[in-house]
Design a protein around this motif. Structure first.
Motif, PDB file in Angstrom:
ATOM      1  N   PHE A  42     -62.670  13.786 -28.596  1.00  0.00           N
ATOM      2  CA  PHE A  42     -63.980  14.331 -28.234  1.00  0.00           C
ATOM      3  C   PHE A  42     -64.919  14.338 -29.435  1.00  0.00           C
ATOM      4  N   MET A  43     -64.372  14.652 -30.595  1.00  0.00           N
ATOM      5  CA  MET A  43     -65.182  14.696 -31.812  1.00  0.00           C
ATOM      6  C   MET A  43     -65.665  13.317 -32.238  1.00  0.00           C
ATOM      7  N   LYS A  44     -65.055  12.270 -31.712  1.00  0.00           N
ATOM      8  CA  LYS A  44     -65.456  10.902 -32.063  1.00  0.00           C
ATOM      9  C   LYS A  44     -66.613  10.405 -31.204  1.00  0.00           C
ATOM     10  N   LYS A  45     -66.958  11.176 -30.178  1.00  0.00           N
ATOM     11  CA  LYS A  45     -68.006  10.750 -29.262  1.00  0.00           C
ATOM     12  C   LYS A  45     -69.381  10.966 -29.884  1.00  0.00           C
ATOM     13  N   SER A  46     -70.362  10.271 -29.353  1.00  0.00           N
ATOM     14  CA  SER A  46     -71.750  10.482 -29.747  1.00  0.00           C
ATOM     15  C   SER A  46     -72.368  11.488 -28.778  1.00  0.00           C
ATOM     16  N   PHE A  47     -73.001  12.505 -29.306  1.00  0.00           N
ATOM     17  CA  PHE A  47     -73.561  13.570 -28.476  1.00  0.00           C
ATOM     18  C   PHE A  47     -75.079  13.481 -28.454  1.00  0.00           C
ATOM     19  N   SER A  48     -75.637  13.549 -27.257  1.00  0.00           N
ATOM     20  CA  SER A  48     -77.090  13.499 -27.106  1.00  0.00           C
ATOM     21  C   SER A  48     -77.723  14.883 -27.218  1.00  0.00           C
ATOM     22  N   GLU A  49     -76.906  15.932 -27.113  1.00  0.00           N
ATOM     23  CA  GLU A  49     -77.432  17.293 -27.135  1.00  0.00           C
ATOM     24  C   GLU A  49     -78.032  17.632 -28.504  1.00  0.00           C
ATOM     25  N   GLU A  50     -79.181  18.313 -28.491  1.00  0.00           N
ATOM     26  CA  GLU A  50     -79.850  18.648 -29.749  1.00  0.00           C
ATOM     27  C   GLU A  50     -79.248  19.882 -30.411  1.00  0.00           C
ATOM     28  N   LYS A  51     -78.608  20.744 -29.641  1.00  0.00           N
ATOM     29  CA  LYS A  51     -77.949  21.927 -30.191  1.00  0.00           C
ATOM     30  C   LYS A  51     -76.452  21.818 -29.905  1.00  0.00           C
ATOM     31  N   LYS A  52     -75.642  21.864 -30.964  1.00  0.00           N
ATOM     32  CA  LYS A  52     -74.188  21.747 -30.821  1.00  0.00           C
ATOM     33  C   LYS A  52     -73.549  23.015 -31.388  1.00  0.00           C
ATOM     34  N   CYS A  53     -72.768  23.716 -30.560  1.00  0.00           N
ATOM     35  CA  CYS A  53     -72.201  25.008 -30.957  1.00  0.00           C
ATOM     36  C   CYS A  53     -70.700  25.050 -30.687  1.00  0.00           C
ATOM     37  N   ILE A  54     -70.001  25.802 -31.524  1.00  0.00           N
ATOM     38  CA  ILE A  54     -68.580  26.080 -31.296  1.00  0.00           C
ATOM     39  C   ILE A  54     -68.374  27.583 -31.431  1.00  0.00           C
ATOM     40  N   ALA A  55     -67.740  28.182 -30.420  1.00  0.00           N
ATOM     41  CA  ALA A  55     -67.446  29.618 -30.429  1.00  0.00           C
ATOM     42  C   ALA A  55     -65.968  29.813 -30.749  1.00  0.00           C
ATOM     43  N   HIS A  56     -65.672  30.581 -31.789  1.00  0.00           N
ATOM     44  CA  HIS A  56     -64.275  30.857 -32.155  1.00  0.00           C
ATOM     45  C   HIS A  56     -64.164  32.295 -32.656  1.00  0.00           C
ATOM     46  N   CYS A  57     -62.938  32.747 -32.856  1.00  0.00           N
ATOM     47  CA  CYS A  57     -62.705  34.152 -33.190  1.00  0.00           C
ATOM     48  C   CYS A  57     -62.389  34.394 -34.667  1.00  0.00           C
ATOM     49  N   TYR A  58     -62.366  33.361 -35.486  1.00  0.00           N
ATOM     50  CA  TYR A  58     -62.040  33.553 -36.899  1.00  0.00           C
ATOM     51  C   TYR A  58     -63.183  34.256 -37.628  1.00  0.00           C
ATOM     52  N   PRO A  59     -62.848  35.101 -38.612  1.00  0.00           N
ATOM     53  CA  PRO A  59     -63.899  35.750 -39.405  1.00  0.00           C
ATOM     54  C   PRO A  59     -64.711  34.705 -40.170  1.00  0.00           C
ATOM     55  N   SER A  60     -66.007  34.716 -39.975  1.00  0.00           N
ATOM     56  CA  SER A  60     -66.899  33.796 -40.686  1.00  0.00           C
ATOM     57  C   SER A  60     -68.330  34.193 -40.375  1.00  0.00           C
ATOM     58  N   GLU A  61     -69.251  33.575 -41.087  1.00  0.00           N
ATOM     59  CA  GLU A  61     -70.661  33.810 -40.816  1.00  0.00           C
ATOM     60  C   GLU A  61     -71.032  33.077 -39.529  1.00  0.00           C
ATOM     61  N   LYS A  62     -71.346  33.850 -38.492  1.00  0.00           N
ATOM     62  CA  LYS A  62     -71.675  33.250 -37.195  1.00  0.00           C
ATOM     63  C   LYS A  62     -72.960  33.858 -36.645  1.00  0.00           C
ATOM     64  N   GLU A  63     -73.786  33.010 -36.088  1.00  0.00           N
ATOM     65  CA  GLU A  63     -75.012  33.459 -35.444  1.00  0.00           C
ATOM     66  C   GLU A  63     -74.717  33.757 -33.982  1.00  0.00           C
ATOM     67  N   SER A  64     -75.392  34.738 -33.414  1.00  0.00           N
ATOM     68  CA  SER A  64     -75.264  35.003 -31.987  1.00  0.00           C
ATOM     69  C   SER A  64     -75.803  33.803 -31.206  1.00  0.00           C
ATOM     70  N   LEU A  65     -75.103  33.422 -30.134  1.00  0.00           N
ATOM     71  CA  LEU A  65     -75.544  32.280 -29.340  1.00  0.00           C
ATOM     72  C   LEU A  65     -76.975  32.473 -28.850  1.00  0.00           C
ATOM     73  N   LYS A  66     -77.299  33.680 -28.422  1.00  0.00           N
ATOM     74  CA  LYS A  66     -78.626  33.920 -27.856  1.00  0.00           C
ATOM     75  C   LYS A  66     -79.737  33.784 -28.889  1.00  0.00           C
ATOM     76  N   HIS A  67     -79.388  33.889 -30.175  1.00  0.00           N
ATOM     77  CA  HIS A  67     -80.388  33.713 -31.231  1.00  0.00           C
ATOM     78  C   HIS A  67     -80.415  32.279 -31.756  1.00  0.00           C
ATOM     79  N   THR A  68     -79.541  31.450 -31.219  1.00  0.00           N
ATOM     80  CA  THR A  68     -79.428  30.065 -31.668  1.00  0.00           C
ATOM     81  C   THR A  68     -80.158  29.099 -30.747  1.00  0.00           C
ATOM     82  N   ILE A  69     -80.247  29.478 -29.469  1.00  0.00           N
ATOM     83  CA  ILE A  69     -80.762  28.579 -28.434  1.00  0.00           C
ATOM     84  C   ILE A  69     -82.150  29.006 -27.991  1.00  0.00           C
ATOM     85  N   ASP A  70     -82.998  28.032 -27.769  1.00  0.00           N
ATOM     86  CA  ASP A  70     -84.330  28.269 -27.214  1.00  0.00           C
ATOM     87  C   ASP A  70     -84.400  27.706 -25.798  1.00  0.00           C
TER      88      ASP A  70
END
Length: 236
Positions: A151-179
């Motif tokens: 899947f990671m080898k595919k070409s993506f047409s989407e302008e916003k690409k997000c991954i949701a995971h549970c590991y501790p890290s700096e993450k933005e809220s989805l609702k603040h990422t998408i317009d």
């Protein structure tokens, strides 16, 4: 309003015939009669109005009286979601995402996936049923199951690409990422989450890490929260 699905129906069609299963449903379960009006979609945005001209439990025929093209969703949402260990949970996700509004769905097999085989034909029937039940005329596309690496080898047409995971890290809220109006792809992992390597791989491919709130969510719940969040952002 009862909506029927006929994938091969074209915009310029004058008549429509139903297969044995749909004919039995029309004649036996719904007890439709000659002259009754049916509403049909091809899953590609067209809503057909048709009048029954022949009713039989093996073959029903109808004459199309009007055709209307309905607008697609005001956004493009591609959910790439790992199949759940319990198949009925994934089927629930497919049903509810279709009802809420999603453009395409890809089952992805991850390092921690416990289920690696899916029933594509059954999944497709669930999506079709949910589309008809929710009176939608655009059917979400169910893509073939694929490994995370492929899947990671595919070409993506989407302008916003997000991954949701549970590991501790700096993450933005989805609702603040998408317009509103954005074309979005969101990755949701299996019960054991994505592996660290998969997260790193996604980030390297330009995916932004996001969170879906303060609670730790099941795979299917996370996918529905993501789906509803995008729909909510685009409301109004």
């Amino acid at each position: 309003m009862q909506l029927f699905y006929h994938p091969n129906l074209e915009a310029d069609a004058g008549d429509v015939s139903f297969d044995k299963d749909e004919s039995r449903h029309i004649s036996k379960a719904l007890r439709k009669q000659h002259g009754d009006i049916l509403f049909i979609t091809n899953g590609r945005g067209f809503l057909f109005t048709a009048e029954l001209s022949h009713v039989d439990h093996k073959s029903c025929l109808a004459k199309i009286t009007s055709v209307e093209k309905k607008p697609a969703l005001p956004y493009h949402l591609h959910l790439a979601v790992a199949p759940t260990k319990l198949n009925d949970r994934y089927e629930w996700f497919l049903e509810k995402a279709t009802e809420i509004g999603v453009t395409e769905i890809t089952p992805i097999i991850c390092d921690h996936s416990e289920r690696k085989v899916i029933k594509a034909e059954r999944y497709e029937r669930i999506i079709q049923s949910a589309m008809k039940q929710s009176l939608k005329v655009w059917k979400p596309e169910l893509n073939p199951v694929i490994s995370f690496n492929d899947f990671m080898k595919k070409s993506f047409s989407e302008e916003k690409k997000c991954i949701a995971h549970c590991y501790p890290s700096e993450k933005e809220s989805l609702k603040h990422t998408i317009d509103a109006g954005d074309s979005v792809i969101i990755l949701i992992g299996p019960e054991g989450d994505f592996s660290h390597l998969e997260v790193e791989q996604a980030v390297a491919e330009g995916f932004q890490t996001v969170h879906l709130g303060n609670s730790r969510l099941r795979t299917e719940t996370a996918a529905i929260v993501a789906c509803h969040s995008i729909a909510f952002i685009n409301e109004g």
